[in-house]
Each structure stands twice: as structure tokens, then as C-alpha cells.
Design a protein around this motif. Structure first.
Motif, short mmCIF file in Angstrom:
data_model
loop_
_atom_site.label_atom_id
_atom_site.label_comp_id
_atom_site.label_asym_id
_atom_site.label_seq_id
_atom_site.Cartn_x
_atom_site.Cartn_y
_atom_site.Cartn_z
N LYS A 56 27.06 -4.49 -22.81
CA LYS A 56 27.12 -3.11 -23.30
C LYS A 56 26.80 -3.11 -24.79
O LYS A 56 26.82 -4.15 -25.45
CB LYS A 56 28.47 -2.46 -23.04
CG LYS A 56 29.60 -3.00 -23.89
CD LYS A 56 30.87 -2.21 -23.64
CE LYS A 56 31.96 -2.68 -24.58
NZ LYS A 56 33.16 -1.87 -24.48
N THR A 85 27.92 10.09 -27.62
CA THR A 85 27.76 9.85 -26.18
C THR A 85 26.29 9.70 -25.82
O THR A 85 25.91 8.80 -25.06
CB THR A 85 28.41 10.99 -25.37
OG1 THR A 85 29.79 11.06 -25.70
CG2 THR A 85 28.25 10.77 -23.89
N SER A 88 25.12 6.30 -27.05
CA SER A 88 25.56 5.20 -26.17
C SER A 88 24.76 5.16 -24.88
O SER A 88 24.39 4.08 -24.40
CB SER A 88 27.06 5.35 -25.85
OG SER A 88 27.83 5.18 -27.02
N SER A 89 24.48 6.32 -24.32
CA SER A 89 23.67 6.39 -23.11
C SER A 89 22.25 5.89 -23.37
O SER A 89 21.68 5.15 -22.56
CB SER A 89 23.64 7.83 -22.60
OG SER A 89 22.83 7.94 -21.47
N GLN A 92 22.29 2.14 -23.62
CA GLN A 92 22.42 1.55 -22.29
C GLN A 92 21.05 1.49 -21.62
O GLN A 92 20.67 0.47 -21.05
CB GLN A 92 23.39 2.37 -21.45
CG GLN A 92 23.54 1.84 -20.03
CD GLN A 92 24.25 2.81 -19.10
OE1 GLN A 92 24.03 4.02 -19.18
NE2 GLN A 92 25.09 2.28 -18.24
N LYS A 93 20.30 2.58 -21.71
CA LYS A 93 18.98 2.62 -21.10
C LYS A 93 18.02 1.65 -21.78
O LYS A 93 17.22 0.99 -21.11
CB LYS A 93 18.43 4.04 -21.13
CG LYS A 93 19.16 4.97 -20.19
CD LYS A 93 18.70 6.41 -20.32
CE LYS A 93 19.53 7.28 -19.40
NZ LYS A 93 19.80 8.58 -19.95
N ASP A 110 29.19 2.65 -14.77
CA ASP A 110 29.79 3.75 -15.50
C ASP A 110 31.24 4.02 -15.14
O ASP A 110 31.88 4.83 -15.77
CB ASP A 110 28.98 5.03 -15.30
CG ASP A 110 27.83 5.14 -16.27
OD1 ASP A 110 28.01 4.82 -17.45
OD2 ASP A 110 26.74 5.53 -15.83
N PHE A 115 28.94 2.98 -19.99
CA PHE A 115 27.70 2.62 -20.68
C PHE A 115 27.39 1.13 -20.58
O PHE A 115 26.63 0.59 -21.38
CB PHE A 115 27.71 3.08 -22.14
CG PHE A 115 27.97 4.55 -22.29
CD1 PHE A 115 27.03 5.47 -21.85
CD2 PHE A 115 29.14 5.02 -22.84
CE1 PHE A 115 27.25 6.83 -21.96
CE2 PHE A 115 29.39 6.38 -22.95
CZ PHE A 115 28.43 7.28 -22.52
#
Length: 123
Positions: A56, A85, A88-89, A92-93, A110, A115
Motif C-alpha cells: 500500500k 481519499t 490514496s485511491s 493504489q491504481k 479494500d 487502498f
């Protein structure tokens, strides 16, 4: 109580974690350090379906402490919290895409690891 993986299985999982970290470093990502953001690697040594490698992104302390403060004060509508948020997303991607491009099979986690990314294997 969950049993631990055997030595061979744990060695395989640790090698997978090391390969994933090297691949991410090649893409320009760094490991997190005290106060600085970066990737965090967890090897879950449980001999169950949750065992394996998880990665992460950790935000810098200046961001994560403000997020914690907003959540504790129940200021959940804060634009800063929404932006954090989204960040963080996005990270993650980005990590997931970098690993996939490097030949890894990954799953986005999730529920227990917000994440987070589970590194399943390397193809």
C-alpha cells in the motif's frame, strides 16, 4: 488461531515481495520512511486465504496526521479528506498498474486493507 506458513511457502512469499518491491523501485517508487510517504510492504505469514504479499501507499506524516485529526473530530465532509481519499485511491491504481506492467498478478484490497494491493503471483 491461524497457523503460520511452512518455511518453503514463506520463502516463496518473501521472494515475491522482494521482486515486487524491486519492480516498483524500477518504476520510481520508494519505500516509506519515518515521516515520508512511500510504499509499505506487508508479508502475511498466515497459512490461510489471507496469507501473502500486500502493498500500500503511505502518505507523508503531514497528510496522514491531518486525516486522522479530521476523522477523530468527525469532520467527514472536509474537502481535504476527500482529496486525501482520492490521492490514496490514485496511488493504489498507480502501484497496481506498475506491478501489472511488470508481469505481476494483483488484486485490489479494500476491506481489511484500505487502498491496499495483494500481489498474487508473477507471470
Amino acid at each position: 488461531m491461524v497457523n503460520r506458513m511452512g518455511e518453503d511457502a514463506l520463502r516463496h512469499v518473501q521472494e515475491l515481495a522482494d521482486l515486487a518491491v524491486e519492480a516498483l523501485k524500477a518504476h520510481g517508487f520508494n519505500l516509506a520512511s519515518e515521516g515520508s510517504g512511500g510504499l509499505v510492504v506487508e508479508v502475511d505469514a498466515g497459512d490461510d486465504e489471507a496469507g501473502g504479499v500486500y502493498i500500500k501507499w503511505k502518505s507523508p506524516l503531514s497528510i496522514s496526521s491531518k486525516v486522522t485529526e479530521l476523522i477523530r473530530s468527525q469532520n467527514l465532509e472536509s474537502p481535504f479528506l476527500a482529496q486525501a481519499t482520492q490521492y490514496s485511491s490514485g496511488m493504489q491504481k498507480a502501484l497496481s498498474n506498475a506491478l501489472s506492467l511488470s508481469g505481476f498478478l494483483v488484486e485490489l484490497e479494500d476491506d481489511l486493507r484500505p487502498f491496499g494491493i495483494r500481489v498474487v503471483s508473477r507471470g
